[in-house]
Scaffold this active site. Structure first.
Site, PDB file in Angstrom:
ATOM      1  CG  HIS A 156      82.259  13.357 -22.208  1.00  0.00           C
ATOM      2  ND1 HIS A 156      83.255  13.767 -23.067  1.00  0.00           N
ATOM      3  CD2 HIS A 156      82.815  13.406 -20.961  1.00  0.00           C
ATOM      4  CE1 HIS A 156      84.365  14.039 -22.389  1.00  0.00           C
ATOM      5  NE2 HIS A 156      84.120  13.835 -21.103  1.00  0.00           N
ATOM      6  CB  SER A 277      53.101  18.169 -35.630  1.00  0.00           C
ATOM      7  OG  SER A 277      52.925  17.602 -36.905  1.00  0.00           O
ATOM      8  CE  LYS A 283      57.034  15.657 -32.588  1.00  0.00           C
ATOM      9  NZ  LYS A 283      57.582  15.966 -33.929  1.00  0.00           N
ATOM     10  CD  GLU A 290      62.330  22.760 -31.860  1.00  0.00           C
ATOM     11  OE1 GLU A 290      62.476  22.610 -33.076  1.00  0.00           O
ATOM     12  OE2 GLU A 290      61.341  22.340 -31.240  1.00  0.00           O
TER      13      GLU A 290
END
Ligand code: ARG
Length: 466
Positions: A156, A277, A283, A290
């Site tokens: 979970h 970024s 970043k 992804e």
């Protein structure tokens, strides 16, 4: 240029219709399979006495020349080359003259295209299989390297029980192992030759299909010509396989995205597989992972697309079947990238064991504490309840579960003794799980060895992987 099938027609094909139906722009990638299939067919035609040995020789040499033109990037697609089969035959006839027109005797583009895709897919599968195995090897190497690093096992997405980092990583190695088995299994059904099925009724010229299969390296031949030209089950199986692999890779990707975030920092992905970024200088984004997660959509989409195309199709060849190619091509390209990138990301990631240790919550030892009490005779249900109370107490005191004083434990049960603190370490807790497949050190070593064996790791040459 007149059409292969132009004899029956007096009107010309509308330009928009040509654009709509031409498949050369994508099926050109089948050129090698198409020419290989045609060379074998030219031999079979001579063997059946349909053409002379000289004619067969001429056809084979002409086809070789067409292949060279493709290989050298010299082949020119011309107006009217509606698909790869048409293009090859058109060029062959330009090279060898009239005899080029004999190649297609008894053959249809229906059995030809069905043969081409299978031939092509067989070699792509071999390549994908090796990428898959290499991803397994990367997993094995990393798991070996970090065998002593403790890790929070989640259910979970809540910290559940301490495990070994390697145990988590190896779980993906076993998913890939099943994927390898599935690929090997479906490969048997790809390895079936439809050539000689003609348009759908078979071949009337006494073509030796077993000879053809042997020439082309197929394990077996299709048993029913109507099924032979229209069977695309193996593509459905291939796309299903790809979808399952992508699901596995996307779950690995999701874990790594979470584990590399600021909130976790358990792992760091190499710069080579991250990007920055354009506005936020600080970043470092896990784009590789992804994209792997994201590409699952197009692979599953391809499966859904082909299932839908085939649903309710009337018997044998229908032009709908031309729609089988682009999604399969795209899936092969996608899988080739996602498997290689996954392998590379795993190979180059680093593990921050200090940070992981700091973030591991001592309440993950609660199950161990309950096991401690039940080992001293308390029924597990009761022990579970008692430890729940201890956890609540520790939280109230703002102290880790494994460092509250013995006297506090003893408020809840007099079975608690001095040895309780020794039991409550993550290593101890993990190492108690020595059941087959468990997270104890020996058990993890054993599964590492088992995966090493089934993935043929010993053939892996470490030197050229970095
Ligand atoms: N381009 C076609 C395909 O990909 C080749 C087979 C065409 N057969 C036909 N009867 N029109 O399926």
């Amino acid at each position: 240029m007149s059409k292969l099938w132009g004899g029956r027609f007096s009107g010309v094909t509308d330009t928009l219709m040509s654009q709509f139906q031409d498949s050369i722009y994508f099926d050109v990638r089948l050129w090698q399979a198409d020419i290989t299939g045609s060379i074998a067919y030219a031999k079979a035609l001579a063997k059946a006495g349909v053409i002379s040995d000289e004619e067969s020789e001429t056809l084979q040499q002409g086809l070789q020349q067409v292949a060279t033109e493709f290989a050298d990037d010299q082949f020119q697609i011309k107006l009217g080359d509606e698909d790869i089969h048409t293009a090859v035959e058109r060029r062959l006839t330009e090279i060898v003259g009239e005899v080029g027109g004999k190649l297609h005797t008894g053959r249809s583009r229906n059995d030809q295209v069905a043969t081409d895709i299978r031939l092509w897919l067989k070699s792509e599968i071999a390549q994908l299989r090796s990428y898959l195995v290499e991803a397994q090897w990367a997993i094995i190497s990393k798991a070996d390297e970090y065998i002593d690093v403790m890790f929070p096992g989640y259910t979970h997405l809540q910290q559940a029980q301490p495990v070994r980092f390697s145990h988590w990583l190896l779980s993906f190695g076993w998913m890939l192992e099943r994927d390898k088995e599935r690929l090997d299994d479906l490969s048997k059904r790809v390895d079936v030759m439809p050539l000689g099925s003609g348009a759908m009724a078979g071949n009337p010229l006494g073509i030796d299909r077993l000879f053809l299969a042997d020439e082309l390296g197929f394990a077996t031949i299709s048993a029913n010509s109507m099924d032979g030209v229209s069977d695309r089950d193996y593509l459905i199986e291939f796309l299903s396989w790809a979808s399952i692999v992508q699901l596995h890779l996307s779950r690995l990707a999701e874990d790594l995205i979470i584990y590399s975030s600021q909130e976790f920092k358990y792992v760091e992905l190499a710069d080579a597989y991250s990007t920055g970024s354009s506005i936020m200088p600080q970043k470092k984004n896990p784009d590789s992972m992804e994209l792997i997660r994201g590409k699952t959509g197009r692979v599953v989409g391809s499966l859904m697309g082909l299932l839908t195309t085939l649903k309710g199709l009337p018997s044998t060849y229908n032009k709908d079947l031309q729609e089988d190619k682009e999604s399969v091509f795209d899936t092969v390209d996608t899988m080739s990238m996602t498997l290689q990138i996954s392998r590379a990301v795993i190979q180059t990631l680093t593990v921050n064991d200090g940070i992981i240790y700091d973030k591991m919550d001592s309440t993950m030892l609660a199950t161990e504490l309950a096991n401690y009490l039940s080992a001293k005779g308390m029924p597990f249900r009761e022990a579970h309840h008692v430890v729940g109370q201890v956890v609540q107490k520790a939280m109230g005191l703002g102290q880790p579960l494994n460092s509250i004083p013995l006297a506090v434990y003893q408020q809840f049960s007099d079975l608690f003794e001095r040895d309780v603190h020794k039991v409550l370490t993550f290593h101890r807790a993990a190492d108690r799980h020595e059941s087959h497949g468990g997270t104890g050190k020996q058990a993890v070593r054993n599964q590492l060895e088992a995966l090493r064996t089934v993935s043929e790791f010993d053939e892996f040459d470490n030197t050229d992987q970095e």
